[in-house]
Motif scaffolding. Structure first.
Motif, PDB file in Angstrom:
ATOM      1  N   LEU A   1       0.770  -1.339   0.035  1.00 24.23           N
ATOM      2  CA  LEU A   1       0.342  -0.043  -0.013  1.00 24.23           C
ATOM      3  C   LEU A   1       1.012   1.117  -0.025  1.00 24.23           C
ATOM      4  O   LEU A   1       2.059   1.340   0.466  1.00 24.23           O
ATOM      5  CB  LEU A   1      -0.906  -0.128   1.055  1.00 24.23           C
TER       6      LEU A   1
ATOM      7  N   VAL B   1       6.406  -0.675  12.066  1.00 28.23           N
ATOM      8  CA  VAL B   1       7.758  -1.481  11.658  1.00 28.23           C
ATOM      9  C   VAL B   1       8.457  -0.939  10.604  1.00 28.23           C
ATOM     10  O   VAL B   1       7.965  -0.575   9.670  1.00 28.23           O
ATOM     11  CB  VAL B   1       7.206  -2.908  11.306  1.00 28.23           C
TER      12      VAL B   1
ATOM     13  N   GLY C   1      10.306  -0.124   4.971  1.00 28.97           N
ATOM     14  CA  GLY C   1       9.979   1.032   6.310  1.00 28.97           C
ATOM     15  C   GLY C   1       8.415   1.119   6.252  1.00 28.97           C
ATOM     16  O   GLY C   1       7.360   0.422   5.858  1.00 28.97           O
TER      17      GLY C   1
ATOM     18  N   PHE D   1      -0.382   4.208   7.627  1.00 31.75           N
ATOM     19  CA  PHE D   1      -0.659   2.660   7.965  1.00 31.75           C
ATOM     20  C   PHE D   1      -1.320   2.449   9.187  1.00 31.75           C
ATOM     21  O   PHE D   1      -2.362   1.944   9.477  1.00 31.75           O
ATOM     22  CB  PHE D   1       0.522   1.825   7.420  1.00 31.75           C
TER      23      PHE D   1
ATOM     24  N   ASP E   1       5.697  -6.226   8.356  1.00 36.05           N
ATOM     25  CA  ASP E   1       6.706  -6.044   7.716  1.00 36.05           C
ATOM     26  C   ASP E   1       6.253  -5.940   6.220  1.00 36.05           C
ATOM     27  O   ASP E   1       5.053  -6.097   5.796  1.00 36.05           O
ATOM     28  CB  ASP E   1       7.831  -6.942   7.943  1.00 36.05           C
TER      29      ASP E   1
HETATM   30  O1  2YC Z   1       4.126   0.996   8.568  1.00 32.96           O
HETATM   31  C1  2YC Z   1       4.611   0.057   8.688  1.00 32.96           C
HETATM   32  O2  2YC Z   1       4.392  -0.419   9.819  1.00 32.96           O
HETATM   33  C2  2YC Z   1       4.848  -0.660   7.462  1.00 32.96           C
HETATM   34  N1  2YC Z   1       6.049  -1.731   7.832  1.00 32.96           N
HETATM   35  C3  2YC Z   1       3.740  -1.668   7.039  1.00 32.96           C
HETATM   36  C4  2YC Z   1       3.763  -2.359   5.784  1.00 32.96           C
HETATM   37  C5  2YC Z   1       2.898  -3.232   5.207  1.00 32.96           C
HETATM   38  C6  2YC Z   1       3.139  -3.671   4.014  1.00 32.96           C
HETATM   39  N2  2YC Z   1       2.002  -4.377   3.393  1.00 32.96           N
HETATM   40  C7  2YC Z   1       1.155  -4.005   2.576  1.00 32.96           C
HETATM   41  O3  2YC Z   1       0.914  -2.651   2.367  1.00 32.96           O
HETATM   42  C8  2YC Z   1      -0.132  -4.774   2.272  1.00 32.96           C
HETATM   43  C9  2YC Z   1      -0.988  -4.800   3.186  1.00 32.96           C
HETATM   44  C10 2YC Z   1      -2.545  -4.792   2.771  1.00 32.96           C
HETATM   45  C11 2YC Z   1      -0.963  -5.933   3.979  1.00 32.96           C
HETATM   46  C12 2YC Z   1      -0.132  -6.837   3.157  1.00 32.96           C
HETATM   47  N3  2YC Z   1       0.100  -6.277   2.229  1.00 32.96           N
END
Ligand code: 2YC
Length: 268
Positions: A4, A60, A65, A70, A111
């Motif tokens: 995303l 995370v 990153g 989110f 992650d």
């Molecule tokens: O902000 C954070 O903590 C990042 N580490 C979040 C990374 C999410 C990466 N995954 C996605 O964007 C999509 C989500 C819909 C869930 C799976 N893939």
């Protein structure tokens, strides 16, 4: 699953009410009732557990990153369905420690490869891909007033699509699979599954479509069955903007809501 972007999530917290109304008016479910049904628990259990627990969302930083919005969007969705939620000040392992020290029973963290909700009391996790699949299948099932013996076209046999296939089979739907990868399709055929090899020819044969593909903007209105219902967890949306605008009432699509709410219900 597609990664995303901050833009995908901007302002999503402000539209949760209208999103929920759309889901209820057109699919007959609220975000909360869809997640409860998808997780196979009772409303009483859901409400009781949400009184007892608190939830931490842990940013995370590893890999590509943090994604702007989110953690905040995950928190907003969880609060919307009634959970007590906080975002940890710290990131990564320190964030996990902070969440536990501040009494959280459920830890939401993602992650680049996996997004989980960890229940540290029950020692179980729920996974976003599985929860997303179950949430969107539940919505399609509600729109169809039961998918038993009804034909469903599943587009995309990745993580979400594969979990959706499992759930659609549990509902005794008659699933045909399309995937851009012919080798994958061949495997499904070997397993005795019905497959579709030409997506443009296949689309108008199905009243129910589950679009789990990461391709965007490839489904034109004139390719579709006139009474089609589409559950579309895939990001970006497979429908063209024009098709989405016209079919709006018969499409459920969101970047996080159904998956996050169902992760909560599945992890209680
Ligand atoms: O902000 C954070 O903590 C990042 N580490 C979040 C990374 C999410 C990466 N995954 C996605 O964007 C999509 C989500 C819909 C869930 C799976 N893939």
């Amino acid at each position: 699953m597609t990664r995303l972007t901050e833009k995908d999530l901007a302002g999503l917290d402000n539209i949760l009410n209208s999103y929920d109304l759309h889901l209820y008016n057109n699919f007959g479910l609220t975000l909360k009732s869809a997640s409860i049904t998808a997780a196979g628990i009772s409303k009483e259990y859901f409400d009781k557990k949400l009184q007892e627990i608190s939830v931490a969302v842990i940013p995370v930083t590893m890999g590509q990153g943090i994604i702007g919005n989110f953690s905040y969007t995950v928190k907003s969705i969880l609060q919307y369905v009634g959970a007590n939620v906080f975002i940890t000040e710290s990131y990564d392992v320190a964030g996990i420690a902070e969440g536990i020290n501040r009494g959280a029973n459920l830890l939401f963290m993602a992650d680049d490869n996996q997004f989980i909700a960890l229940n540290n009391h029950k020692g179980i996790i729920s996974d976003n891909a599985e929860a997303t699949a179950r949430g969107f299948v539940t919505a399609l099932n509600a729109a169809a007033k039961g998918l038993e013996n009804k034909e469903v076209l599943l587009i995309g046999a990745g993580k979400v699509g594969s979990f959706a296939l499992e759930h659609l089979n549990e509902l005794d739907a008659k699933v045909a699979v399309y995937d851009i990868d012919n080798k994958k399709l061949e495997q499904f055929k070997q397993l005795g599954l019905k497959i579709e090899t030409n997506i443009n020819e296949a689309l108008n044969k199905y009243k129910y479509i589950f679009d789990a593909s990461p391709m965007g903007d490839f489904i034109d209105l004139d390719l579709l069955h006139p009474e089609v219902y589409i559950a579309a967890p895939g990001m970006p949306l497979g429908l063209t903007k024009e098709a989405y605008k016209t079919l709006n009432k018969r499409v459920i699509h969101d970047p996080l809501q159904l998956g996050v709410a169902t992760m909560l219900a599945m992890a209680l």
